[in-house]
Every structure is written in C-alpha cells, then in structure tokens.
Scaffold this active site. Sequence first.
Site, PDB file in Angstrom:
ATOM      1  N   PHE A 124       0.789  -0.640  -0.303  1.00 19.98           N
ATOM      2  CA  PHE A 124      -0.125  -0.053   0.105  1.00 19.98           C
ATOM      3  C   PHE A 124       1.068   1.302   0.421  1.00 19.98           C
ATOM      4  O   PHE A 124       1.817   1.592   1.221  1.00 19.98           O
ATOM      5  CB  PHE A 124      -0.846   0.192   1.186  1.00 19.98           C
ATOM      6  CG  PHE A 124      -1.805   0.839   1.027  1.00 19.98           C
ATOM      7  CD1 PHE A 124      -3.133   0.445   0.459  1.00 19.98           C
ATOM      8  CD2 PHE A 124      -1.273   2.043   1.788  1.00 19.98           C
ATOM      9  CE1 PHE A 124      -4.334   1.918   0.157  1.00 19.98           C
ATOM     10  CE2 PHE A 124      -2.866   3.245   1.927  1.00 19.98           C
ATOM     11  CZ  PHE A 124      -3.690   2.945   0.927  1.00 19.98           C
ATOM     12  N   ASP A 195       2.250  -3.950   9.001  1.00 19.14           N
ATOM     13  CA  ASP A 195       0.706  -2.724   8.831  1.00 19.14           C
ATOM     14  C   ASP A 195      -0.127  -3.788   9.028  1.00 19.14           C
ATOM     15  O   ASP A 195      -0.519  -4.920   8.230  1.00 19.14           O
ATOM     16  CB  ASP A 195       1.269  -2.321   7.411  1.00 19.14           C
ATOM     17  CG  ASP A 195      -0.389  -1.347   7.373  1.00 19.14           C
ATOM     18  OD1 ASP A 195      -1.419  -1.421   7.947  1.00 19.14           O
ATOM     19  OD2 ASP A 195      -0.304  -0.347   6.203  1.00 19.14           O
ATOM     20  N   TYR A 220     -10.714   2.844  10.465  1.00 17.21           N
ATOM     21  CA  TYR A 220     -12.328   3.129   9.881  1.00 17.21           C
ATOM     22  C   TYR A 220     -11.603   1.050   9.551  1.00 17.21           C
ATOM     23  O   TYR A 220     -13.297   1.984   8.622  1.00 17.21           O
ATOM     24  CB  TYR A 220     -11.583   3.781   9.355  1.00 17.21           C
ATOM     25  CG  TYR A 220     -10.511   4.226   8.616  1.00 17.21           C
ATOM     26  CD1 TYR A 220     -10.757   3.458   7.011  1.00 17.21           C
ATOM     27  CD2 TYR A 220      -9.720   5.696   8.676  1.00 17.21           C
ATOM     28  CE1 TYR A 220      -9.407   3.563   6.024  1.00 17.21           C
ATOM     29  CE2 TYR A 220      -8.337   4.463   7.882  1.00 17.21           C
ATOM     30  CZ  TYR A 220      -8.466   4.795   6.793  1.00 17.21           C
ATOM     31  OH  TYR A 220      -6.546   4.846   5.804  1.00 17.21           O
ATOM     32  N   LYS A 221     -11.397   0.436   9.281  1.00 14.32           N
ATOM     33  CA  LYS A 221     -12.062  -0.605   8.197  1.00 14.32           C
ATOM     34  C   LYS A 221     -13.276  -1.354   9.361  1.00 14.32           C
ATOM     35  O   LYS A 221     -13.932  -1.680   9.083  1.00 14.32           O
ATOM     36  CB  LYS A 221     -10.717  -1.525   7.469  1.00 14.32           C
ATOM     37  CG  LYS A 221     -10.165  -0.221   6.859  1.00 14.32           C
ATOM     38  CD  LYS A 221      -8.766  -1.051   5.875  1.00 14.32           C
ATOM     39  CE  LYS A 221      -8.326  -0.117   4.566  1.00 14.32           C
ATOM     40  NZ  LYS A 221      -7.534   0.634   5.191  1.00 14.32           N
ATOM     41  N   ARG A 367     -12.688  -5.407  -5.778  1.00 15.28           N
ATOM     42  CA  ARG A 367     -12.812  -6.108  -4.439  1.00 15.28           C
ATOM     43  C   ARG A 367     -13.309  -6.600  -3.793  1.00 15.28           C
ATOM     44  O   ARG A 367     -14.504  -5.239  -3.653  1.00 15.28           O
ATOM     45  CB  ARG A 367     -11.183  -5.311  -3.959  1.00 15.28           C
ATOM     46  CG  ARG A 367     -10.763  -5.313  -2.461  1.00 15.28           C
ATOM     47  CD  ARG A 367      -9.823  -4.636  -2.140  1.00 15.28           C
ATOM     48  NE  ARG A 367     -10.171  -3.233  -1.808  1.00 15.28           N
ATOM     49  CZ  ARG A 367      -9.617  -2.657  -1.051  1.00 15.28           C
ATOM     50  NH1 ARG A 367      -8.029  -3.241  -0.321  1.00 15.28           N
ATOM     51  NH2 ARG A 367     -10.195  -1.077  -0.829  1.00 15.28           N
TER      52      ARG A 367
END
Length: 408
Positions: A124, A195, A220-221, A367
């Site tokens: 990422f 991560d 927030y995921k 996704r």
Amino acid sequence: MTLEDIKELDAADPLRDKRDLFSIPEGVIYLDGNSLGVLPKATPDAMNDMLHRQWGQDLIRSWNSNDWINAPHRIGDKIGRLIGAAEGQVVAADSTSINVFKALSAASQLNSGRLVLLTETGNFPTDPYMMEGLATATGNRMIVELVEPSRIPDRLAPDVAVLLLTQIHYKSGEVWDMYEITNLAHEAGVLVIWDLSHSAGAIPVELDKCRVDFAVGCGYKFLNGGPGAPAYIYVAERHQSKVMPVLPGWMGHASPFAFEDSYVPGQGIKRFLCGTPGILGMCALEIGVDIFQSVDMESLRTKSRQLGDLFISLVEENRMGFELASPRKADMRGSQVSIRHPGGYAIMQALIERGVIGDFRAPDILRFGFTPLYTRYVDVWQAVSTLADIMNSNDWRDEKYAVQAEVT
C-alpha cells in the site's frame, strides 16, 4: 449449493446476532468493510452524549471528569486484545501514515548501523512513501528498497535495518506468515514493522507470540471507527525505553502539564503519543472496538474463510469471465476476495448502482470484503446473482459506468 443451503448456514452462524449491532441501509449488500466499516448502532448515541453533555456541558472539565486524557491508552489496550498484545504496548493516536513514520524512525534508531529500509513492491503506497520521507529527512543517508515479495526472505541481509510489510495485501488479500517472516528477519538482525490495516478485526493476530517489534493499523476498516478514525501503534515493551521519538509532541512528554521547555520522553508507550488526541474520533472508534471484546476471533476467522470460499465458487460456477486475483486457499487469504476484469471499474459501478457495494483498485481489480460480524452468506449469494445478471445482460457496458469518480 442451493439458496436453502445458504440460508441454513446463516441460521447456524454463531455470529449472526452481531449483525443487529450495525446500521445497514435497507436494500444494500455491503461488501466494502475492508475499506470503510459500517456504522455501529450505538455510535450516534455515544457521539450525541460526547457532543451535548461532555463537550457541550462539561466543556474542558471533561479531560478529567470524562477521562478524555486516557482515551488513547484505554482504547489502545482494547485494540491490543484483538492483536495479541499485552497491556501497555498499543496506543490509539494519529493516522496510520504518521504511525508508520514513528515506527520506521524508532526501528532505524535501534538498528542505526544499517541503512536499508525494505518493503515489497505493490505494498500500500503510504508505507513506501513514508520510507521515502524518512530517507529524505536523513539527508538520503538511508536507502529505500522495494523487492518482489518472493525475494523478501533472501534480501534479509546485514545492511537492512527495517522490514515493513502489510500482513494482508490490500489488493489481493494474500496473507504473509507473520511468525515465519518475523523469525527470518530477526535471524538476520532486521527489525520488523507489520501494517495491520486489513488484519485487525478480520483475522486473529498474535503480535507478542510472534515477537513482533512494531505494528500499526487504522481504525476505520474492520474496527468500524468511522471515516478517518484514529489509528494505532504497537511497540514491543522491550523497545519502548530505548527510543527517542522523532515526533516528540507534548502529549508524549513525561509531564505534559509541567510545560517544560525541553522534551523528556514519557514512560513506555506514552512516548509514542504526539499531539492532542482527537476525542470525537476516539469516541466513535471505542464503540467499534468494544463490539469485538465479546467476539471469538477463531469463530470470526472460520466464517471469513467460508464467506470467501462461497464467493469464489459461485463466481466460477457462473462462468462470467473473471480471473481470481486472490489466493484460492482460504488460509492464505484475508477477509476479502479480489477478481480481475478489463472492465472492472465499470462493472463495479453497475453493481453499486444496484445496491451491491464493493470497490475497485486500478488497473483491473474488483475487490469484495467480507466482514463476518455483519455479512451474511445470503448476501454473498445475492451479490453474485446480481453480478451475473450485469455480466449476462452487458449492462455494465453503458457509457455512464465508465466515467471515473475522484474516489474509486
């Protein structure tokens, strides 16, 4: 499997009651919790209390009376329980990017005789970007190196200071073996930063057992803390007292309200705080994290595997021309499945218009995230049925679906 078989899976699901804790819009199948989690039903009342009573009435007294000051540590310890970290090693603070920089700079101090910052190609972007920032801050004394994932084990050499990897890849969902890679790195004298942005709340994580050095992640995921929720950083206790933070903010000071001219680092994980915590964001994050305190992570992981396997089998049964972009083996896959198609962006927009929300990652990845707390097996069935109808009818070829929005 028939639709009746699918419904029986939902009826037997040990996590089925958790769905009632979330506000899911009527007519929406939400398969994007790996990007932004659903709103917990308890969050609006908690935020209302925060706004009207704590901030509105108690005002600045709330730092003490409502314990705002300890929110980063309190929430950090709760997150720690999800990621296999004993108390006093996780603090909720800042953004993932800032915490990556903190961890990189700390690890480079501990390995000051080494100059290479190592990660994989395709990670990422914020992770290598922060590496580049640290290299620039050192006058390019440090070197950023990206190698193919398969080359990571062989590149763990005496010149490498830090290895930074995302445990679950954001595009493919492929999972690194944390225990194996951490051990290999340590054998070469390399410190490791993981991560966990796509891991925490999605799969069991065991940071202490794996002897991880540092870890970071967002709120927030899968943790359902809301857009831009505070992130968190894990620092193994054995490293905490050996590091001088390069972002020595006042909240990380040993005595922040002494207002001293010079920085004296706080004890333990406290020194990895920086500025004043965002209390409104902390409030929402804590609601999302609290939901997990009564969740068995092994049951969650079992359902995650089954949801992904079901999605793959249904997509392939329908022969729609997609290529699987995630590992087929469930143990090697996080709580998402990615499929590839040249018309991926338009296909996803057509799906979203019909109430099936996933997302797109360039150049050709569709996704789909499966959040076991609120995703049902019947949601997967309905999502694939809708996808099949879009593909068979060629509706996705309508020009309106090809117009790209700023956020994909």
